[in-house]
Design a protein around this motif. Structure first.
Motif, PDB file in Angstrom:
ATOM      1  N   ARG A 161       0.670  -1.190  -0.025  1.00  0.00           N
ATOM      2  CA  ARG A 161      -0.054   0.002  -0.018  1.00  0.00           C
ATOM      3  C   ARG A 161       0.826   1.070  -0.022  1.00  0.00           C
ATOM      4  N   ILE A 162       1.148   1.833  -1.254  1.00  0.00           N
ATOM      5  CA  ILE A 162       1.947   2.656  -1.267  1.00  0.00           C
ATOM      6  C   ILE A 162       1.606   4.158  -1.029  1.00  0.00           C
ATOM      7  N   HIS A 163       0.478   4.769  -1.446  1.00  0.00           N
ATOM      8  CA  HIS A 163       0.051   5.892  -1.065  1.00  0.00           C
ATOM      9  C   HIS A 163      -1.419   6.175  -1.507  1.00  0.00           C
ATOM     10  N   LYS A 164      -2.242   6.642  -0.680  1.00  0.00           N
ATOM     11  CA  LYS A 164      -3.602   6.779  -0.971  1.00  0.00           C
ATOM     12  C   LYS A 164      -4.128   5.451  -1.406  1.00  0.00           C
ATOM     13  N   ASN A 224      17.647 -13.483  -6.101  1.00  0.00           N
ATOM     14  CA  ASN A 224      17.495 -12.658  -4.847  1.00  0.00           C
ATOM     15  C   ASN A 224      16.987 -11.245  -4.867  1.00  0.00           C
ATOM     16  N   ASP A 225      16.920 -10.615  -6.186  1.00  0.00           N
ATOM     17  CA  ASP A 225      16.475  -9.270  -6.170  1.00  0.00           C
ATOM     18  C   ASP A 225      15.200  -9.082  -5.882  1.00  0.00           C
ATOM     19  N   LYS A 226      14.894  -7.833  -5.104  1.00  0.00           N
ATOM     20  CA  LYS A 226      13.422  -7.655  -4.707  1.00  0.00           C
ATOM     21  C   LYS A 226      13.007  -6.498  -5.546  1.00  0.00           C
ATOM     22  N   LEU A 261      13.006   0.166   0.772  1.00  0.00           N
ATOM     23  CA  LEU A 261      11.611  -0.062   0.541  1.00  0.00           C
ATOM     24  C   LEU A 261      11.023   1.615   0.425  1.00  0.00           C
ATOM     25  N   SER A 262      11.313   2.471   1.357  1.00  0.00           N
ATOM     26  CA  SER A 262      10.995   3.912   1.264  1.00  0.00           C
ATOM     27  C   SER A 262      11.277   4.509   0.114  1.00  0.00           C
ATOM     28  N   GLU A 263      12.679   4.335  -0.171  1.00  0.00           N
ATOM     29  CA  GLU A 263      13.113   4.906  -1.583  1.00  0.00           C
ATOM     30  C   GLU A 263      12.079   4.559  -2.696  1.00  0.00           C
TER      31      GLU A 263
END
Length: 377
Positions: free
Chosen positions: A213-216, A307-309, A362-364
């Motif tokens: 859930r990223i934004h709005k 392994n990349d996310k 993740l925040s970035e």
């Protein structure tokens, strides 16, 4: 052992949307011919299919005509009628079967099936009239969610009840048909896992993904996510039970959630790929549509994850031009466009592409998605 399809045989796909397009491309890798049926001659899959029949996917005569030209038929979504599936099974192979369609169309049957598998699900009650809703809410407590038992596509069929005053709004919902009233359990994670099975070998699991859930209203998926060994083992145990019980030949998508006590609940199951699985296109040796095609063809399946996310977000037609404008500036993103016919899509909320953003932080990644302005209203 199921029938083995070989290169040159024909796979028929009901529907011409973005999943159908990706299925066509996956089938081409194996040397298969592909036909589609869709009401729109300029659908997203039309430029990669070998042939198509223009017709409604609920037109039984058109579907039978379509099936007669196919060695095997699969569907990209679960909107097809059960009666049409029975008609198709008379003339061609339907490895996905009808049970998953039946369960997807009726939430009561789905809940009863999951209970019979001894799996954790949210407590629920069935309601046929308003008095049943009041009784169910009194038993379950607040908050809870009311859902139409018949899962109608493109309909407003869910309502959250947080207090007694909200119950007055349920009359319109219950007037449409039976409902289930379900406890709304607080979630710490919403996850999904896909299982591929060719009907011969052991089921093969994709990595676990988590809803983001990223934004709005902006949502996506993150994957792979790594949980404790015990939790991952339990998730895959549940997935294997469902795959074998349903005798899946194809792909099974299982959506679950985890509460603050670490208890895993099964929320819903589906026999088609979902947007939560798109990340596997970049994470493993097979995408979800590659695995589905190999499964229904009876070919062996092997998935090795990397392994990349990634944070993966779908782009609909409304935001398509914003995505094109960002292409020169997002060098680290993986972008997939669902064909050259995206401008012919009528519904502006239809997915016409996807973006996969590498996740080191993740925040970035969230900031990159929001800052791109692609999904701005």
């Amino acid at each position: 052992m199921g029938k083995l399809l070989i290169p040159g045989q024909t796979i028929g796909i009901i529907g011409g949307g973005n999943i159908s397009r990706m299925l066509c491309l996956s089938a081409k890798k194996l040397g298969m011919k592909v036909g589609i049926i869709d009401h729109n001659p300029n659908n997203l899959a039309s430029d990669v299919a070998d042939w198509q029949i223009v017709g409604e996917v609920d037109d039984t005569n058109k579907l039978v005509e379509f099936a007669n030209k196919s060695d095997v038929v699969l569907y990209e979504n679960e909107n097809i009628k059960l009666s049409d599936l029975l008609a198709l099974s008379e003339v061609t192979l339907l490895p996905q079967g009808k049970l998953l369609i039946e369960l997807s169309k009726n939430r009561v049957k789905e809940r009863e099936f999951l209970e019979n598998c001894n799996l954790n699900i949210a407590p629920y009650r069935v309601a046929h009239m308003m008095v049943d809703i009041y009784d169910a809410v009194e038993y379950l407590g607040y908050p809870c969610v009311i859902k139409l038992a018949e899962n109608k596509p493109n309909a407003q069929n869910i309502m959250v009840i947080e207090r007694m005053e909200d119950l007055s709004g349920c009359a319109e919902l219950i007037n449409q048909g039976p409902c289930i009233v379900e406890s709304l359990i607080p979630k710490t994670k919403e996850i999904s896992v896909m299982v591929a099975n060719n009907g011969v070998d052991k089921p093969v699991f994709f990595p676990i993904s988590e809803k983001a859930r990223i934004h709005k209203k902006l949502e996506g998926s993150i994957g792979p996510v790594h949980l404790s060994d015990e939790m991952e083992q339990e998730i895959y145990r549940v997935a294997e039970i469902l795959t074998l019980t349903l005798r899946v030949q194809g792909l099974l998508t299982i959506e679950m959630f985890i509460n603050d006590m670490g208890i895993i609940y099964v929320n819903t199951i589906s026999g088609v790929p979902t947007s939560d699985g798109y990340f596997t296109e970049y994470h493993g040796t097979l995408s979800q549509t590659d695995a589905l095609i190999r499964a229904i063809c009876g070919w062996p399946i092997s998935i090795e994850s990397r392994n990349d996310k990634w944070l993966t977000i779908e782009v609909d037609k409304e935001h398509y031009s914003n995505l094109i404008g960002q292409l020169p500036y997002q060098k680290n993103w993986q972008v997939q466009i669902f064909g050259s016919n995206v401008q012919s899509v009528v519904n502006r909320s239809t997915g016409v592409g996807l973006v996969a953003i590498p996740v080191d932080n993740l925040s970035e990644a969230y900031s990159d998605a929001i800052g791109s302005q692609i999904w701005s209203d």
